[in-house]
Design a protein around this motif. Structure first.
Motif, mmCIF file in Angstrom:
data_model
loop_
_atom_site.group_PDB
_atom_site.id
_atom_site.type_symbol
_atom_site.label_atom_id
_atom_site.label_comp_id
_atom_site.label_asym_id
_atom_site.label_seq_id
_atom_site.Cartn_x
_atom_site.Cartn_y
_atom_site.Cartn_z
ATOM 1 N N ALA A 386 0.844 4.900 1.570
ATOM 2 C CA ALA A 386 -0.568 4.707 1.210
ATOM 3 C C ALA A 386 -0.928 5.499 -0.041
ATOM 4 O O ALA A 386 -1.864 5.134 -0.765
ATOM 5 N N GLY A 387 -0.181 6.576 -0.311
ATOM 6 C CA GLY A 387 -0.419 7.358 -1.522
ATOM 7 C C GLY A 387 -1.345 8.538 -1.278
ATOM 8 O O GLY A 387 -2.176 8.532 -0.365
ATOM 9 N N PHE A 388 -1.200 9.562 -2.110
ATOM 10 C CA PHE A 388 -2.006 10.769 -1.971
ATOM 11 C C PHE A 388 -2.980 10.877 -3.143
ATOM 12 O O PHE A 388 -2.988 11.861 -3.889
ATOM 13 N N SER A 389 -3.784 9.850 -3.293
ATOM 14 C CA SER A 389 -4.837 9.882 -4.307
ATOM 15 C C SER A 389 -5.886 10.902 -3.900
ATOM 16 O O SER A 389 -5.906 11.391 -2.758
ATOM 17 N N GLU A 390 -6.793 11.226 -4.817
ATOM 18 C CA GLU A 390 -7.841 12.206 -4.515
ATOM 19 C C GLU A 390 -8.659 11.767 -3.308
ATOM 20 O O GLU A 390 -8.983 12.570 -2.430
ATOM 21 N N ARG A 391 -8.977 10.483 -3.256
ATOM 22 C CA ARG A 391 -9.765 9.961 -2.132
ATOM 23 C C ARG A 391 -8.983 10.060 -0.826
ATOM 24 O O ARG A 391 -9.514 10.475 0.217
ATOM 25 N N ASN A 392 -7.692 9.678 -0.834
ATOM 26 C CA ASN A 392 -6.892 9.718 0.376
ATOM 27 C C ASN A 392 -6.680 11.139 0.886
ATOM 28 O O ASN A 392 -6.697 11.384 2.098
ATOM 29 N N PRO A 443 -15.061 4.670 0.700
ATOM 30 C CA PRO A 443 -14.381 3.382 0.476
ATOM 31 C C PRO A 443 -13.235 3.516 -0.531
ATOM 32 O O PRO A 443 -13.261 4.349 -1.445
ATOM 33 N N MET A 444 -12.236 2.657 -0.368
ATOM 34 C CA MET A 444 -11.073 2.661 -1.249
ATOM 35 C C MET A 444 -11.411 2.012 -2.582
ATOM 36 O O MET A 444 -12.161 1.031 -2.628
ATOM 37 N N ASP A 445 -10.857 2.564 -3.650
ATOM 38 C CA ASP A 445 -10.968 1.896 -4.939
ATOM 39 C C ASP A 445 -9.869 0.827 -5.013
ATOM 40 O O ASP A 445 -9.008 0.747 -4.136
ATOM 41 N N PRO A 446 -9.868 -0.023 -6.040
ATOM 42 C CA PRO A 446 -8.880 -1.114 -6.107
ATOM 43 C C PRO A 446 -7.428 -0.640 -6.038
ATOM 44 O O PRO A 446 -6.592 -1.294 -5.406
ATOM 45 N N ALA A 447 -7.117 0.500 -6.653
ATOM 46 C CA ALA A 447 -5.725 0.987 -6.636
ATOM 47 C C ALA A 447 -5.305 1.393 -5.226
ATOM 48 O O ALA A 447 -4.199 1.062 -4.775
ATOM 49 N N ASP A 448 -6.198 2.111 -4.530
ATOM 50 C CA ASP A 448 -5.890 2.504 -3.154
ATOM 51 C C ASP A 448 -5.780 1.285 -2.249
ATOM 52 O O ASP A 448 -4.934 1.223 -1.356
ATOM 53 N N ARG A 449 -6.623 0.299 -2.484
ATOM 54 C CA ARG A 449 -6.607 -0.904 -1.654
ATOM 55 C C ARG A 449 -5.290 -1.663 -1.829
ATOM 56 O O ARG A 449 -4.714 -2.173 -0.876
ATOM 57 N N GLU A 450 -4.801 -1.718 -3.057
ATOM 58 C CA GLU A 450 -3.542 -2.410 -3.330
ATOM 59 C C GLU A 450 -2.372 -1.679 -2.664
ATOM 60 O O GLU A 450 -1.481 -2.303 -2.080
ATOM 61 N N ARG A 451 -2.369 -0.344 -2.745
ATOM 62 C CA ARG A 451 -1.305 0.428 -2.117
ATOM 63 C C ARG A 451 -1.353 0.281 -0.603
ATOM 64 O O ARG A 451 -0.313 0.219 0.065
ATOM 65 N N ALA A 452 -2.562 0.214 -0.030
ATOM 66 C CA ALA A 452 -2.701 0.028 1.410
ATOM 67 C C ALA A 452 -2.142 -1.327 1.828
ATOM 68 O O ALA A 452 -1.460 -1.452 2.857
ATOM 69 N N ARG A 453 -2.413 -2.352 1.012
ATOM 70 C CA ARG A 453 -1.906 -3.693 1.314
ATOM 71 C C ARG A 453 -0.376 -3.702 1.287
ATOM 72 O O ARG A 453 0.284 -4.261 2.161
ATOM 73 N N GLU A 454 0.191 -3.058 0.290
ATOM 74 C CA GLU A 454 1.658 -2.989 0.174
ATOM 75 C C GLU A 454 2.256 -2.196 1.337
ATOM 76 O O GLU A 454 3.323 -2.561 1.853
ATOM 77 N N ALA A 455 1.577 -1.119 1.739
ATOM 78 C CA ALA A 455 2.084 -0.292 2.839
ATOM 79 C C ALA A 455 2.111 -1.067 4.138
ATOM 80 O O ALA A 455 3.050 -0.961 4.936
ATOM 81 N N MET A 456 1.085 -1.873 4.387
ATOM 82 C CA MET A 456 1.050 -2.667 5.611
ATOM 83 C C MET A 456 2.113 -3.765 5.580
ATOM 84 O O MET A 456 2.687 -4.119 6.602
ATOM 85 N N THR A 457 2.409 -4.275 4.387
ATOM 86 C CA THR A 457 3.471 -5.283 4.260
ATOM 87 C C THR A 457 4.832 -4.672 4.556
ATOM 88 O O THR A 457 5.695 -5.284 5.178
ATOM 89 N N ASP A 458 5.014 -3.396 4.143
ATOM 90 C CA ASP A 458 6.300 -2.718 4.341
ATOM 91 C C ASP A 458 6.444 -2.133 5.724
ATOM 92 O O ASP A 458 7.542 -1.748 6.142
ATOM 93 N N ALA A 459 5.334 -2.014 6.485
ATOM 94 C CA ALA A 459 5.365 -1.306 7.769
ATOM 95 C C ALA A 459 6.290 -1.996 8.774
ATOM 96 O O ALA A 459 6.448 -3.188 8.757
#
Length: 459
Positions: A386-392, A443-459
């Motif tokens: 999911a990534g360790f962005s500032e928001r995450n 709320p997630m910004d577009p970059a976090d949302r994209e990483r979340a989508r990829e993480a769920m695909t890889d899960a």
């Protein structure tokens, strides 16, 4: 006498069928492939039962009942995943995929907490009503999935892993409260089992690797028996054949237990989504359809409801069996159904249940502690994807500070209002709730949302 050519044709037909979803290979082909799945999950299926039976202070005979029922329900629920129950034209209970079901470790920390005050009745009652949440997920998961991104699921898995490791260490040392807790003999047995599993996982191949936990348990069992650590009384007194009967324990329904289980059923449903996608990607080179995923979750819920009625803990799709499908590419439902049938037959053999219920705590601890560690690591891996962005990082900080931190110290929240005190009564449920709320507040910004989508695909 069979014609050699005819037999060769049959073997070739079997070789083709095992890589196809439908069709019935011969029993001599299907049985070893089905047993591979049973052996890979057998010990992990029963270990949570043994831990909770110990936490509830059940007798050896009562533990045997739970073990019998766990084997029976796991086989039954696997059948439903393989051969779904139709609900009209567009819905079904079951995925129609090679999914193997078993008792979930994710519920052990919460069940242990509930068992300490309410006993086995509160555990089964909480699981029965809590499973209704997963029924809701099965029907509406595509609308609510956005509330459970990898950050939420990963946080909960980390908390489950942390709590399970605490339980695992107690078993490794001989069992909490044991007179010989931490004795050299107990620790030696724990390390023997652990090292056996690690070596087989690292250097074993095929069935040896897939059955590493079971082999480690059996070795530890034999050695501990020679050392006089096994009490044979329950094995000697258990019958050879009996029916796994429902409602052998009086259920009680505590609101806190129900809500705590409900939060965990969300996580269990999401794990099932991940395993379903993993099987379709590995076995069929495609994403799981909405009908397959919804059916898998509904079967998960039905299996957990049935498990509660049959004196066992909630079921979930087993990741190690999804791994076998990924490795072997054998997706034939009939092969796995043969294994599921064997598992159900085991549920009618209390003598077998007694053999497993007599496993010394240190031997069981050596087997499960590595599994518990992997749950923690899987949570960390999901957070990393999911990534360790500032928001995450902010969401994770709030989640672990309140969900894991406060709930680990009940005295710190003892003077809060009842609703807040209840929220922090169980660290796993608290982490899940706090993570969901924090994720919505920021709320997630577009970059976090994209990483979340990829993480769920890889899960």
């Amino acid at each position: 006498m069979k014609h050699p050519r005819t037999d060769e044709d049959a073997r070739q037909r079997d070789r083709n069928l095992i890589y196809q979803l439908e069709g019935r290979p011969r029993l001599r082909t299907a049985l070893p492939l089905g047993m591979q799945h049973v052996l890979a999950m057998f010990a992990s299926n029963l270990a949570p039962i043994l831990i909770i039976a110990g936490a509830c202070g059940l007798s050896a005979a009562e533990t045997v009942i739970m073990v019998q029922c766990a084997m029976f329900v796991s086989g039954l629920t696997t059948f439903i995943q393989l051969y779904p129950i139709k609900l009209g034209k567009h819905r079904q209970i079951g995925a129609n995929l090679p999914i193997v079901m078993g008792t979930s470790f994710a519920f052990v920390p919460t069940a242990s907490t509930i068992a300490a005050t309410g006993g086995i009745g509160a555990v089964l009652g909480g699981a029965l009503l809590g499973s209704l949440v997963e029924v809701f997920m099965g029907f509406f998961y595509k609308y609510i999935r956005r509330f459970f991104p990898p950050l939420v699921v990963g946080s909960v898995l980390v908390t489950i892993g942390v709590n399970l490791l605490d339980t695992g260490v107690d078993y490794f040392a001989g069992g909490a409260g044991a007179a010989d807790y931490g004795s050299p003999r107990n620790l030696a047995m724990g390390f023997l089992v652990l090292f056996t599993i690690v070596l087989l996982q690292r250097f074993g191949k095929g069935l040896w690797k897939n059955s590493a936990i079971l082999i480690g348990l059996l070795l530890g069992y034999v050695v501990s028996a020679f050392l006089g650590m096994v009490d044979p009384t329950s094995i000697q007194t258990a019958g050879y054949v009996s029916l796994p009967l429902p409602l052998q324990f009086q259920m009680t329904f505590s609101p806190s237990a129900v809500l705590s289980f409900a939060a965990l059923f969300v996580v269990s449903g999401l794990e099932t989504i991940g395993n379903t996608s993993g099987i379709t990607i590995a076995g069929f080179d495609r994403e799981a359809t909405e009908r397959e995923t919804s059916g898998a979750i509904l079967a998960d819920a039905l299996g957990s409801t049935t498990a509660a009625l049959f004196n066992a803990l909630p079921n979930t799709a087993f990741g190690q069996n999804a791994g076998i499908v990924s490795m072997t590419k054998v997706v034939n439902k009939w092969c796995i159904a043969v294994g599921a049938f064997v598992l159900m037959i085991c549920g009618f053999l209390p003598k077998l249940g007694a053999v497993f219920s007599a496993i010394p705590n240190a031997v069981l601890g050596g087997a499960v502690i590595s599994v518990f560690a992997m749950i923690l690591i899987n949570g960390i891996k999901m957070l990393a994807r999911a990534g360790f962005s500032e928001r995450n990082v902010l969401v994770l900080g709030i989640t672990f500070a309140l969900g894991l931190g406060l709930s680990s110290h009940p005295d710190a929240v003892a003077q809060l209002p009842g609703a807040l005190r209840f929220l922090f009564s169980d660290s796993v449920a608290a982490t899940c709730i706090v993570a969901i709320v924090a994720n919505l507040l920021f709320p997630m910004d577009p970059a976090d949302r994209e990483r979340a989508r990829e993480a769920m695909t890889d899960a």
